[in-house]
Write a protein that holds these residues in place. Structure first.
Motif, PDB file in Angstrom:
ATOM      1  N   ALA A  31       0.862  -1.185   0.000  1.00  0.00           N
ATOM      2  CA  ALA A  31       0.000   0.000   0.000  1.00  0.00           C
ATOM      3  C   ALA A  31       0.897   1.233   0.000  1.00  0.00           C
ATOM      4  O   ALA A  31       1.832   1.335   0.802  1.00  0.00           O
ATOM      5  N   CYS A  32       0.630   2.177  -0.892  1.00  0.00           N
ATOM      6  CA  CYS A  32       1.502   3.348  -1.014  1.00  0.00           C
ATOM      7  C   CYS A  32       0.670   4.584  -1.329  1.00  0.00           C
ATOM      8  O   CYS A  32      -0.443   4.486  -1.840  1.00  0.00           O
ATOM      9  N   GLU A  33       1.222   5.756  -1.032  1.00  0.00           N
ATOM     10  CA  GLU A  33       0.515   7.013  -1.277  1.00  0.00           C
ATOM     11  C   GLU A  33       0.264   7.237  -2.761  1.00  0.00           C
ATOM     12  O   GLU A  33      -0.844   7.503  -3.192  1.00  0.00           O
ATOM     13  N   ASP A  34       1.335   7.172  -3.544  1.00  0.00           N
ATOM     14  CA  ASP A  34       1.258   7.427  -4.978  1.00  0.00           C
ATOM     15  C   ASP A  34       1.987   6.290  -5.688  1.00  0.00           C
ATOM     16  O   ASP A  34       3.202   6.130  -5.512  1.00  0.00           O
ATOM     17  N   THR A  35       1.267   5.507  -6.467  1.00  0.00           N
ATOM     18  CA  THR A  35       1.872   4.347  -7.114  1.00  0.00           C
ATOM     19  C   THR A  35       2.984   4.748  -8.075  1.00  0.00           C
ATOM     20  O   THR A  35       3.948   4.002  -8.255  1.00  0.00           O
ATOM     21  N   ARG A  36       2.883   5.942  -8.667  1.00  0.00           N
ATOM     22  CA  ARG A  36       3.934   6.385  -9.597  1.00  0.00           C
ATOM     23  C   ARG A  36       5.213   6.720  -8.851  1.00  0.00           C
ATOM     24  O   ARG A  36       6.313   6.330  -9.255  1.00  0.00           O
ATOM     25  N   THR A  37       5.078   7.451  -7.735  1.00  0.00           N
ATOM     26  CA  THR A  37       6.255   7.814  -6.938  1.00  0.00           C
ATOM     27  C   THR A  37       6.922   6.568  -6.372  1.00  0.00           C
ATOM     28  O   THR A  37       8.143   6.405  -6.457  1.00  0.00           O
ATOM     29  N   SER A  38       6.118   5.679  -5.781  1.00  0.00           N
ATOM     30  CA  SER A  38       6.673   4.469  -5.191  1.00  0.00           C
ATOM     31  C   SER A  38       7.236   3.542  -6.261  1.00  0.00           C
ATOM     32  O   SER A  38       8.186   2.802  -6.017  1.00  0.00           O
ATOM     33  N   GLY A  39       6.652   3.593  -7.470  1.00  0.00           N
ATOM     34  CA  GLY A  39       7.142   2.744  -8.556  1.00  0.00           C
ATOM     35  C   GLY A  39       8.594   3.001  -8.891  1.00  0.00           C
ATOM     36  O   GLY A  39       9.348   2.074  -9.219  1.00  0.00           O
ATOM     37  N   VAL A  40       9.017   4.257  -8.804  1.00  0.00           N
ATOM     38  CA  VAL A  40      10.420   4.602  -9.084  1.00  0.00           C
ATOM     39  C   VAL A  40      11.344   3.942  -8.071  1.00  0.00           C
ATOM     40  O   VAL A  40      12.375   3.359  -8.432  1.00  0.00           O
ATOM     41  N   LEU A  41      10.982   4.021  -6.792  1.00  0.00           N
ATOM     42  CA  LEU A  41      11.792   3.422  -5.734  1.00  0.00           C
ATOM     43  C   LEU A  41      11.830   1.901  -5.861  1.00  0.00           C
ATOM     44  O   LEU A  41      12.901   1.282  -5.772  1.00  0.00           O
ATOM     45  N   LEU A  42      10.668   1.297  -6.074  1.00  0.00           N
ATOM     46  CA  LEU A  42      10.600  -0.159  -6.148  1.00  0.00           C
ATOM     47  C   LEU A  42      11.376  -0.690  -7.357  1.00  0.00           C
ATOM     48  O   LEU A  42      12.042  -1.734  -7.269  1.00  0.00           O
ATOM     49  N   LYS A  43      11.306   0.027  -8.469  1.00  0.00           N
ATOM     50  CA  LYS A  43      12.068  -0.377  -9.654  1.00  0.00           C
ATOM     51  C   LYS A  43      13.558  -0.321  -9.384  1.00  0.00           C
ATOM     52  O   LYS A  43      14.316  -1.194  -9.839  1.00  0.00           O
ATOM     53  N   ARG A  44      13.980   0.696  -8.631  1.00  0.00           N
ATOM     54  CA  ARG A  44      15.407   0.845  -8.303  1.00  0.00           C
ATOM     55  C   ARG A  44      15.939  -0.402  -7.592  1.00  0.00           C
ATOM     56  O   ARG A  44      17.092  -0.805  -7.800  1.00  0.00           O
ATOM     57  N   TYR A  45      15.104  -1.025  -6.758  1.00  0.00           N
ATOM     58  CA  TYR A  45      15.553  -2.178  -5.979  1.00  0.00           C
ATOM     59  C   TYR A  45      14.969  -3.497  -6.485  1.00  0.00           C
ATOM     60  O   TYR A  45      14.995  -4.510  -5.786  1.00  0.00           O
ATOM     61  N   GLY A  46      14.476  -3.500  -7.714  1.00  0.00           N
ATOM     62  CA  GLY A  46      14.020  -4.730  -8.336  1.00  0.00           C
ATOM     63  C   GLY A  46      12.840  -5.376  -7.657  1.00  0.00           C
ATOM     64  O   GLY A  46      12.736  -6.607  -7.592  1.00  0.00           O
ATOM     65  N   ILE A  47      11.903  -4.553  -7.151  1.00  0.00           N
ATOM     66  CA  ILE A  47      10.732  -5.062  -6.430  1.00  0.00           C
ATOM     67  C   ILE A  47       9.495  -4.891  -7.312  1.00  0.00           C
ATOM     68  O   ILE A  47       9.177  -3.786  -7.760  1.00  0.00           O
ATOM     69  N   SER A  48       8.806  -5.994  -7.580  1.00  0.00           N
ATOM     70  CA  SER A  48       7.602  -5.965  -8.395  1.00  0.00           C
ATOM     71  C   SER A  48       6.483  -6.669  -7.640  1.00  0.00           C
ATOM     72  O   SER A  48       6.454  -7.903  -7.544  1.00  0.00           O
ATOM     73  N   LYS A  49       5.575  -5.879  -7.079  1.00  0.00           N
ATOM     74  CA  LYS A  49       4.473  -6.408  -6.277  1.00  0.00           C
ATOM     75  C   LYS A  49       3.187  -5.647  -6.618  1.00  0.00           C
ATOM     76  O   LYS A  49       3.237  -4.503  -7.096  1.00  0.00           O
ATOM     77  N   PRO A  50       2.029  -6.237  -6.353  1.00  0.00           N
ATOM     78  CA  PRO A  50       0.770  -5.488  -6.544  1.00  0.00           C
ATOM     79  C   PRO A  50       0.749  -4.255  -5.647  1.00  0.00           C
ATOM     80  O   PRO A  50       1.086  -4.333  -4.462  1.00  0.00           O
TER      81      PRO A  50
END
Length: 278
Positions: A31-50
């Motif tokens: 669960a995140c505030e803004d999926t676009r903002t969090s998407g950048v961070l998660l991509k940086r660390y190779g994390i792909s989750k719903p």
């Protein structure tokens, strides 16, 4: 752990902890505030989750939708755009509901603007009171500042760039000119600490300041009696000095509330006028 609040970097993406990365990789849903903002961070660390949007305007609804996931034993991680969820960002309501329902919960240590700003201010770090963002409405904001005016502990607030000028002006009006620091853009390229007094910071804000900010102000000083400025103010009034000048000098040197000094002086003037007419 079914529900975990995970702090994320407030500036430098390298502030992400190894444990936070592991918990996010093990989560069934984030669960995140803004999926676009969090998407950048998660991509940086190779994390792909719903991803599920959990923000200020849907916090209650989203919390209700996630409770069945927790009931089924799924791992839910909560992150905000930056910092630790549940303080000034969404997350508390879901966390409280999970506790009430008896589910396992955890909070990871990690990035937050609060403690770095407190230390960077150079003001006494303990005791301190953290309030978060001041109220939007002027009346509620001034009422809050008045309730804090007698506290001796260091006071810490979050400020928004487009509201900081009027919020600091209200502090200056209610508290008088105290030592303070404005710390902004923590952990980012243009990190800055403006130390001095509230009037110095108010002057700095007139020229425009960008970025996320933390305002740290000293509490009421312990020197002398809390109302010891009254004798000095009365003496200055008897010398024939203007009320505005007295208010400026007393608040700057003694840290008294501008409103309190002004009201005291006007009361003295009214009493003097009444004695002349009787």
């Amino acid at each position: 752990m079914p529900l975990t609040l995970v702090p994320t970097p407030i500036g430098n993406l390298e502030d992400m902890t190894l444990r936070a990365i592991r918990v996010l990789k093990e989560a069934d849903v984030i669960a995140c505030e803004d999926t676009r903002t969090s998407g950048v961070l998660l991509k940086r660390y190779g994390i792909s989750k719903p991803l599920v949007a959990l923000h200020l305007h849907n916090e209650r609804e989203c919390s209700g939708r996630l409770m069945p996931d927790l009931a089924e034993g799924r791992n839910v991680a909560v992150i905000s755009d930056a910092g630790t969820p549940g303080i000034s960002d969404p997350g508390y309501l879901l966390f409280r509901n999970a506790i009430d329902a008896g589910y396992e919960v955890d909070v990871l240590p990690g990035p937050s603007a609060l403690l770095p700003a407190l230390i960077l201010s150079g003001l006494p770090p303990h005791p301190f009171l953290f309030h978060g963002f001041p109220p939007e409405k002027p009346g509620q904001r001034k009422k809050l500042f008045e309730s804090l005016s007698s506290l001796c502990c260091t006071l810490v607030f979050y400020l928004s760039p487009h509201k900081a000028e009027r919020h600091v002006a209200d502090m200056l009006e209610v508290w008088g000119d105290r030592r303070a620091a404005l710390v902004r853009e923590i952990s980012k390229l243009y990190q800055e600490s403006v130390r001095g007094s509230l009037s110095d910071i108010a002057e700095r804000l007139l020229h425009g300041v960008k970025g996320e900010m933390v305002l740290v102000a000293e509490g009421r000083g312990d020197e002398g009696e809390p109302d010891s400025w009254r004798e000095e103010a009365e003496a200055m009034l008897n010398e024939g000095r203007p009320v505005r000048t007295i208010v400026d000098e007393i608040t700057a040197r003694r840290g008294a509330s501008r409103n309190a000094v002004k009201e005291f002086l006007l009361l003295l003037k009214r009493k003097e006028e009444e004695s002349r007419t009787n």
